[in-house]
Design an enzyme around this catalytic site. Structure first.
Site, short mmCIF file in Angstrom:
data_model
loop_
_atom_site.label_atom_id
_atom_site.label_comp_id
_atom_site.label_asym_id
_atom_site.label_seq_id
_atom_site.Cartn_x
_atom_site.Cartn_y
_atom_site.Cartn_z
N TYR A 272 0.84 -1.20 0.00
CA TYR A 272 0.00 0.00 0.00
C TYR A 272 0.88 1.25 0.00
O TYR A 272 1.88 1.32 0.73
CB TYR A 272 -0.89 0.03 1.25
CG TYR A 272 -1.64 1.32 1.40
CD1 TYR A 272 -2.89 1.49 0.82
CD2 TYR A 272 -1.09 2.40 2.09
CE1 TYR A 272 -3.56 2.69 0.91
CE2 TYR A 272 -1.76 3.62 2.19
CZ TYR A 272 -2.99 3.75 1.59
OH TYR A 272 -3.65 4.95 1.68
N GLU B 279 -3.22 7.82 -4.11
CA GLU B 279 -3.10 6.51 -3.47
C GLU B 279 -2.87 5.42 -4.50
O GLU B 279 -3.49 5.42 -5.55
CB GLU B 279 -4.39 6.24 -2.70
CG GLU B 279 -4.36 5.00 -1.85
CD GLU B 279 -5.69 4.77 -1.16
OE1 GLU B 279 -5.76 4.91 0.06
OE2 GLU B 279 -6.68 4.45 -1.86
#
Ligand code: GDP
Ligand code: MN
Length: 388
Positions: free
Chosen positions: A109, A197
């Site tokens: 992530y 992101e």
């Protein structure tokens, strides 16, 4: 303003972040053709909506031929995709992204947001990326590494080193991480992002790091200097009432409750939502008609409020400063007559020309409950709701 995954990936690619080869399609046939062009053994068909959780909701399909890609696109295009981020109403899928499939070794992530309390951007990274990142954040936040970047000195080589080694990556991968993070950071700053992101950033079986998913949320206040990005706005992804309100320069945000709120000034609007909650009810919206609202704006605001079928009571809470109470009263009475309002309306007025405003309301022959103070207003709203 949010953009689609395929658009965010194009932006990131222009900053040197590696992304899978792919293109967007609007029909199953086009999807099939693109899959054929890509020509890899595995093809991924991904629903393009402005919400995450698509994988779990059935919006991401991994297939093994151009024909299968076409079939998957046929299923996904036009479907109402419901994910934990869309709410129960879901979103209609109008585009799919067709990409080469990756052989995934691990899902990491990477995220970047503005940290308001530290007044600077923060980079977040975790070894446990993929579709469960919210769970990781809630249950084991220590698995998410954070690095704050000073806007004065900017992004420095120690940032990716701390993150890469902190995640336990090997030397070669930390090197790749440097390029990816500096690209992501540069895109974040130059495009005035609130969020950028990559989840997951995948480590492939071949040892490469690739952005398999991308999300970007750009600051609306910065859009005037990014005309190219402003053009990517997708009205299909926005609430129709919010679009309508933006045409009239009204600050309107749709919420889940059933008390329609009409307030002037953002601070008073926030306080009004709080006091409604304290009284045991839930606001249906945030609506700031603005300090200098005209009769026309008040009417438009009222019409938008009343087009929300969830609204069961209306609370008008106005402090007459620049917007005078008589102007508001005129706007509201005209609107109530035109819009044929069938729900109770509680009004709290204070400030300039308040006596005149109250007189207009009481002589209108319409049924307003006049409240003395905000607390009284919120309580009258809660009582009116109970009677419904
Ligand atoms: P999201 O659910 O909306 O965040 O959509 P993502 O783009 O993150 O995709 C969800 C999941 O689909 C990923 O975490 C992967 O596990 C899987 N996925 C996406 N692309 C590929 C691919 O190329 N190959 C394989 N095997 N899985 C993929
Ligand atoms: Mn994702």
């Amino acid at each position: 303003m949010k953009v689609h995954e395929y658009q965010a990936k194009e932006i990131l690619k222009s900053y040197g972040v590696p992304v899978p080869r792919g293109r967007v399609a609007e029909t199953p046939e086009e999807a099939g053709r693109i899959a054929k062009e890509i020509g890899t053994e595995t093809i991924v068909v991904k629903a393009q909506i402005h919400a995450g959780g698509r994988g779990k909701g059935g919006g991401v399909q991994v297939v093994h031929s151009a024909q299968q890609a076409q079939n998957a696109a046929k299923k996904i295009l036009g479907m109402t995709l419901v994910t934990y981020q869309t709410g129960p109403a879901g979103r209609i899928v109008r585009k799919v992204l067709i990409e080469e499939g990756m052989e995934i070794e691990e899902e990491l992530y990477l995220g970047m947001v503005v940290d308001r309390s530290e007044a600077c951007p923060v980079i977040m990274a975790s070894r446990e990326g993929g579709v469960e990142i919210e769970k990781v954040a809630a249950e084991s936040p220590e698995k998410i590494i954070k690095e704050w970047v000073s806007p004065v000195t900017g992004f420095r080589p120690f940032h990716p080193n701390k993150i890469g080694f902190g995640l336990g990556l090997g030397l070669a991968q930390v090197g790749k991480m440097r390029g990816i993070l500096s690209g992501l950071y540069k895109a974040f700053i130059e495009k005035d992002c609130l969020l950028a992101e990559v989840n997951p950033l995948v480590l492939t079986k071949g040892g490469d790091l690739i952005a398999l998913d991308a999300k970007m949320n750009l600051d609306d206040n910065g859009l005037f200097r990014h005309k190219d990005i402003a053009a990517l706005r997708d009205l299909n992804e926005e609430d129709p009432l919010e679009i309508e309100a933006s045409k009239y320069n009204l600050n309107y945000i749709k919420l889940d409750g059933n008390v329609g709120c009409m307030v002037n000034g953002a601070g008073l609007a926030m306080a009004t939502m709080d006091i409604i909650k304290v009284a045991g009810a839930d606001p249906a919206n945030f609506l700031d008609v603005g300090g200098g609202a005209t009769v026309e704006m008040v009417k438009n605001g009222f019409e938008i409020l009343m087009s929300d079928p969830e609204v069961k009571v209306v609370f008008i809470n106005i402090f007459g400063g620049i917007l005078r109470c008589d102007t508001l009263a005129k706007g509201v009475t005209e609107a109530v007559r035109e819009v044929k309002v069938s729900v109770p309306i509680v009004v709290r007025l204070e400030g300039t020309n308040v006596a005149e405003g109250r007189r207009i309301l009481s002589e209108s022959g319409l049924n307003f409950a006049v409240a003395i103070g905000m607390k009284d207003g919120a309580e009258k709203v809660a009582e009116a709701l109970k009677r419904q």
